[in-house]
Design an enzyme around this catalytic site. Structure first.
Site, PDB file in Angstrom:
ATOM      1  CG  LEU A   1      29.165  15.858 -24.440  1.00 44.67           C
ATOM      2  CD1 LEU A   1      29.793  15.886 -22.797  1.00 44.67           C
ATOM      3  CD2 LEU A   1      31.163  16.110 -25.025  1.00 44.67           C
ATOM      4  CG  ASN A   2      26.933  19.653 -28.790  1.00 42.95           C
ATOM      5  OD1 ASN A   2      26.217  18.873 -28.562  1.00 42.95           O
ATOM      6  ND2 ASN A   2      26.819  20.546 -29.780  1.00 42.95           N
ATOM      7  CG  ASP A   3      28.016  23.502 -27.607  1.00 47.99           C
ATOM      8  OD1 ASP A   3      28.601  22.667 -28.301  1.00 47.99           O
ATOM      9  OD2 ASP A   3      27.155  23.928 -27.865  1.00 47.99           O
TER      10      ASP A   3
ATOM     11  CB  SER B   1      24.743  26.491 -26.355  1.00 50.63           C
ATOM     12  OG  SER B   1      25.362  24.780 -25.913  1.00 50.63           O
TER      13      SER B   1
ATOM     14  NE  ARG C   1      23.400  28.298 -32.312  1.00 45.38           N
ATOM     15  CZ  ARG C   1      22.959  28.255 -34.146  1.00 45.38           C
ATOM     16  NH1 ARG C   1      21.734  29.019 -34.569  1.00 45.38           N
ATOM     17  NH2 ARG C   1      24.275  28.522 -35.069  1.00 45.38           N
TER      18      ARG C   1
ATOM     19  CD  GLU D   1      27.150  27.740 -33.144  1.00 42.60           C
ATOM     20  OE1 GLU D   1      28.291  27.103 -33.409  1.00 42.60           O
ATOM     21  OE2 GLU D   1      26.471  27.335 -33.800  1.00 42.60           O
TER      22      GLU D   1
HETATM   23  C1  FRU Z   1      27.448  25.146 -30.594  1.00 37.04           C
HETATM   24  C2  FRU Z   1      26.098  24.805 -30.982  1.00 37.04           C
HETATM   25  C3  FRU Z   1      25.662  25.480 -30.014  1.00 37.04           C
HETATM   26  C4  FRU Z   1      23.472  25.250 -29.887  1.00 37.04           C
HETATM   27  C5  FRU Z   1      24.379  24.044 -29.992  1.00 37.04           C
HETATM   28  C6  FRU Z   1      23.860  22.926 -30.414  1.00 37.04           C
HETATM   29  O1  FRU Z   1      28.254  23.960 -30.709  1.00 37.04           O
HETATM   30  O2  FRU Z   1      25.681  24.749 -32.464  1.00 37.04           O
HETATM   31  O3  FRU Z   1      25.412  27.198 -31.141  1.00 37.04           O
HETATM   32  O4  FRU Z   1      22.899  25.601 -29.144  1.00 37.04           O
HETATM   33  O5  FRU Z   1      25.589  23.620 -29.954  1.00 37.04           O
HETATM   34  O6  FRU Z   1      24.164  21.246 -30.085  1.00 37.04           O
END
Ligand code: FRU
Length: 481
Positions: free
Chosen positions: A41-43, A103, A170, A224
């Protein structure tokens, strides 16, 4: 539209998520923090309150705990703390998002939610993927109140962005103000300068550039996950800058997240003032905010860090990372305070009160909410699980969290800190392998993962107070529906 690729990805995801029951047995799984069912998982994405429920989407790679192709996973909740997994909301199944559903955010419009996200595309060929070879498409999808997704609609492509930005554009965050819609996008200018593109629209589909938000001097090469909101009449621009050099205790992580207060007109002449980091711990990035039904501004971040030199020991157990707890934002003396959402208090049980004395040893439940007050005018040293120390040096006026070098719980984490005039209070939230430390009523926050072993055998954490005085209230946080 479900393509044959969507159907194929659905099948693979079901196979992968069948392993969730294995992952669930891990003692480092969290009770109050959002995690991936399996994998990575990330954002946080698309946070919103809609039709009586909170919705949370997240950057999800079910196939690989080290992250790979990104989807949007989906959770819903009645209270922001007890989340029900709803499956994958968006797959990378179209030519314009085939290298990742990146994201984005949610705009609630009556009985619809407009989701905006970035379709990441990397073209084959000999490219640096900064100046050529990458598309950052802005895409809209409408979700109805039954959770059904409409067709993905391409809203902006790289041709629509200003000529002086690279391919790195993005993370749309969209909101409505009076009769207009606004969108901020994070961008990297040619010459490696981070900025935010501000667009506006009257119909949610056709967007015009309204301004470029940037500092005079370069402040990182890429910004970002931008976010823009008004708190008590003051405008705040949040973003995650990449490429800031460490400066003493500041900017200590690989990448940062923070905010500027915005003076003037965001669509006209403005100034960006007083950058502050959201979180001073090891594991925090890419936060997003939204508004609850009762008008509170809530922030959640990814409790992780890209390209760090420390690790998460859960990878070998098939999963990695979590989100922070939702935090309520408020404004005090021109800075934003963060505190855990008040809903957390409903989970408190087994209250215990202590008066703090140097040399005390205490046991804390696996999930606990610990409030320490009246800490004034003293050095402070607390050690959690014989590995993580929390310290205040009153002469140097520095607050630090530091893993003992020999401690197996750190995963390679070392020390982080902040200059602090006084230490008055601490609120420490422990959730098995996650800790969030709120200093002086949310003036500073430190988030970190930590990996104490045999938690279930020892029924919780150990606390040792080497120096400090004041009073402490500790609650067990108990899961319930
Ligand atoms: C931030 C990021 C965003 C991108 C997403 C890809 O952590 O790099 O800029 O949309 O993660 O997973």
């Amino acid at each position: 539209m479900r393509t044959s690729l969507t159907k194929e990805l659905e099948k693979y995801t079901q196979l992968l998520e069948a392993q969730a029951s294995q992952v669930e047995k891990d003692e480092w799984r969290l009770k109050f923090h959002v995690m991936p069912p399996v994998g990575w998982l990330n954002d946080p994405n698309g946070l919103c309150y809609f039709n009586g429920e909170y919705h949370l989407f997240f950057q999800y790679s079910p196939s690989d705990p080290n992250g790979s192709l990104k989807y949007w996973g989906h959770y819903v909740s009645k209270n922001m703390l007890s989340w029900e997994y709803k499956g994958i909301a968006l797959y990378p199944d179209m030519p314009f998002d085939c290298c990742g559903v990146y994201s984005g955010s949610a705009l609630v419009e009556g009985d619809q939610v407009w989701l905006y996200y970035t379709g990441n595309v990397k073209l084959p060929g000999n490219h640096d993927y900064v100046n050529t070879g990458r598309q950052g498409n802005t895409i809209a999808v409408v979700m109805d109140k039954d959770g059904h997704m409409g067709d993905k609609q391409l809203v902006l492509t790289n041709e629509d962005y200003p000529a002086d930005v690279t391919c790195h554009v993005r993370d749309p965050k969209v909101w409505k103000d009076k009769d207009r819609y606004y969108m901020v996008l994070g961008a990297r200018k040619k010459g490696d300068k981070g900025c935010v593109l501000l667009y506006s629209s009257t119909d949610r589909m056709s967007w015009e550039l309204a301004n470029v938000l940037e500092t005079e001097e370069t402040f990182g090469f890429m910004w970002e996950c931008p976010d823009f909101f008004c708190l008590d009449g003051h405008n705040v621009l949040s973003f995650s800058p990449q490429g800031l050099a460490q400066n003493g205790l500041d900017y200590a992580n690989t990448f940062q997240s923070g905010y500027f207060m915005v003076r003037g007109e965001v669509t006209g002449a403005y100034t960006l003032e007083n950058f502050r980091e959201w979180d001073r711990g090891f594991d925090f990035y890419a936060p997003q905010t939204f508004e609850t039904g009762d008008g509170r501004r809530i922030l959640m971040g990814w409790m992780g860090m890209g390209e760090s030199d420390y690790v998460n020991l859960t990878v070998e157990r098939g999963w990695q990372h979590c989100l922070t707890l939702p935090r309520e934002l408020s404004l005090k003396n021109g800075r934003v305070l963060q505190n855990p959402v008040r809903e957390l208090e409903q989970y408190r049980t087994d209250r215990a009160d202590y008066s703090l004395e140097s040399g005390m040893e205490m046991a804390a439940p696996l999930c606990s909410d610990i409030l320490m007050e009246e800490l004034k005018d003293r050095d402070f040293h607390l050690c959690i699980d014989d590995g993580l120390t929390i310290n205040y040096d009153k002469d140097k006026k520095i607050f630090t969290i530091e893993f003992l070098p020999e401690s197996p719980i750190s995963g390679g984490r070392t020390a982080r800190g902040v200059a602090l005039e006084n230490l008055n209070s601490l609120r420490i939230l422990l959730d098995t392998s996650a800790v969030e430390i709120y200093v002086n009523g949310g003036e500073e926050v430190f988030s970190s993962r930590m990996y104490p072993r045999d938690l279930e055998i020892s029924h919780g954490h150990s606390l040792t107070l080497a120096a400090g005085s004041g009073k402490m209230t500790m609650w067990k946080l108990e899961e319930r529906e």
